[in-house]
Design an enzyme around this catalytic site. Structure first.
Site, PDB file in Angstrom:
ATOM      1  CG  HIS A   1       0.147   0.047   2.362  1.00 44.39           C
ATOM      2  ND1 HIS A   1       0.382  -0.931   3.003  1.00 44.39           N
ATOM      3  CD2 HIS A   1       0.314   1.545   3.278  1.00 44.39           C
ATOM      4  CE1 HIS A   1       1.079  -0.364   4.283  1.00 44.39           C
ATOM      5  NE2 HIS A   1       0.827   0.789   4.569  1.00 44.39           N
TER       6      HIS A   1
ATOM      7  CG  ASP B   1       1.889   5.405   4.771  1.00 41.98           C
ATOM      8  OD1 ASP B   1       1.259   3.732   4.934  1.00 41.98           O
ATOM      9  OD2 ASP B   1       3.118   5.619   4.667  1.00 41.98           O
TER      10      ASP B   1
ATOM     11  NE  ARG C   1       1.975   6.112   9.303  1.00 38.84           N
ATOM     12  CZ  ARG C   1       0.729   5.341   8.878  1.00 38.84           C
ATOM     13  NH1 ARG C   1       0.783   5.044   8.414  1.00 38.84           N
ATOM     14  NH2 ARG C   1      -0.521   6.054   8.824  1.00 38.84           N
TER      15      ARG C   1
HETATM   16  C1  OGA Z   1       3.511   2.691   8.360  1.00 40.52           C
HETATM   17  C2  OGA Z   1       3.761   1.269   7.596  1.00 40.52           C
HETATM   18  C3  OGA Z   1       5.292  -1.270   8.085  1.00 40.52           C
HETATM   19  C4  OGA Z   1       5.782  -1.982   9.252  1.00 40.52           C
HETATM   20  O1  OGA Z   1       4.092   2.580   9.126  1.00 40.52           O
HETATM   21  O2  OGA Z   1       2.860   2.783   7.331  1.00 40.52           O
HETATM   22  O3  OGA Z   1       2.645   0.356   7.035  1.00 40.52           O
HETATM   23  O4  OGA Z   1       6.921  -1.969   8.799  1.00 40.52           O
HETATM   24  N1  OGA Z   1       4.887   0.382   8.737  1.00 40.52           N
HETATM   25  O5  OGA Z   1       5.476  -1.567   9.727  1.00 40.52           O
HETATM   26 MN    MN Z   2       1.975   1.644   5.871  1.00 43.16          MN
END
Ligand code: OGA
Ligand code: MN
Length: 287
Positions: A110, A112, A278
């Site tokens: 994906h 985001d 994040r």
């Molecule tokens: C994100 C994500 C993937 C992961 O933080 O947007 O998709 O490996 N993370 O944690």
């Molecule tokens: Mn992601």
């Protein structure tokens, strides 16, 4: 592969099409405008930047993230940090019977917030705790994926549009959970985006697809839409275009959601803890 730059930063490519490690920077300190310009340019060119061994606190993570633009929250507000609601937590850890973050977030390919009318420009993911094995993240260059499509396919899809749906993604990824509330659903209505998008800063084209979140390619019979989507998703995640990140605690990764997809990979979530923070930078409407 170390390249000298006009600043004191050193840049090292991580794979042919995507990813650059940045050396010679401590993100606890404010980044100069000159260094920031180098980072911005490197992100546009390489779509993914890695900063290793960063001992930043939440405030420093947020402050550095803000340099890239306005920060966004998330529809799953229960996973935002109370003191720093710009930070969304991804984790398998529970405290007092409650998950501290979203588990199994992004366990499919994906980009985001593609389910929003204005998806995210990019995200900054900081590794607080990582398992000793598993839990890598894969990143793929959608510029490289577009460039490698044969011209007949490029022509066929150049002006098609697709419907992106958070409800579709949530229903598939989190079938075992409480469904989204009416309010949450209303927060994330389905949206339509071009299948091929233009990077607003470089003008380069990229393939804009995704697993589960893309419900259909619009204007095609259902069967054709399903088949074409499967073909494009399979092409997009060809290992030729991707980089696999093996995390260490203290890594900060920034990626450009306008030119990449990414995908989490599993780990032994009964045995190990994984805690990731994040921040998510606002973007504009794909064209
Ligand atoms: C994100 C994500 C993937 C992961 O933080 O947007 O998709 O490996 N993370 O944690
Ligand atoms: Mn992601």
């Amino acid at each position: 592969m170390l390249q000298a730059t006009s600043s004191t930063l050193q840049l090292e490519n991580l794979s042919p099409f995507i990813g650059t490690a940045v050396h010679g920077i401590d993100l606890r300190e404010p980044v100069s405008d000159a260094d920031f310009a180098v980072l911005r340019d490197a992100l546009n060119q390489r779509s993914l930047l890695l900063f290793r061994g960063q001992q930043i606190d939440e405030g420093q993570h947020v402050a550095f993230s803000r340099r890239f633009g306005t920060l966004l929250g998330h529809v799953l507000t229960q996973f935002l940090k109370q003191q720093h609601p710009e930070i969304y937590v991804l984790s398998n850890v529970t405290e007092g019977g409650k998950p501290i973050g979203n588990h199994k977030e992004g366990w499919n390919w994906h980009s985001d917030l593609s389910y929003k009318a204005e998806p995210s420009l990019g995200a900054l993911l900081y590794a607080v705790e990582v398992p000793p094995e598993g839990g890598d993240t894969l990143f793929a260059s959608m510029h490289a994926a577009w460039d490698a499509l044969d011209p007949a396919m490029q022509q066929r899809i150049r002006h098609l549009k697709a419907t992106h749906s958070y409800a579709n993604y949530y229903g598939k990824a989190f079938a075992d959970r409480q469904p989204l509330s009416d309010k949450q659903r209303a927060d994330v209505p389905d949206v339509q985006h071009p299948l091929v998008r233009t990077h607003p800063e470089t003008g380069r084209l990229s393939l804009y697809v995704g697993q589960d979140v893309v419900k259909q390619i619009d204007g095609l019979p259902a069967e054709e839409s399903t088949a074409l989507l499967a073909e494009l998703n399979a092409h997009a995640i060809d290992p030729r275009f991707s980089y696999r990140h093996r995390w260490q605690a203290g890594d900060l990764l920034i990626w450009d959601n306008r030119s990449t997809m990414h995908c989490a990979t599993p780990y032994d979530d009964h045995k190990y803890r994984r805690v990731m923070h994040r921040t998510t930078v606002a973007g504009d409407r794909p064209f």
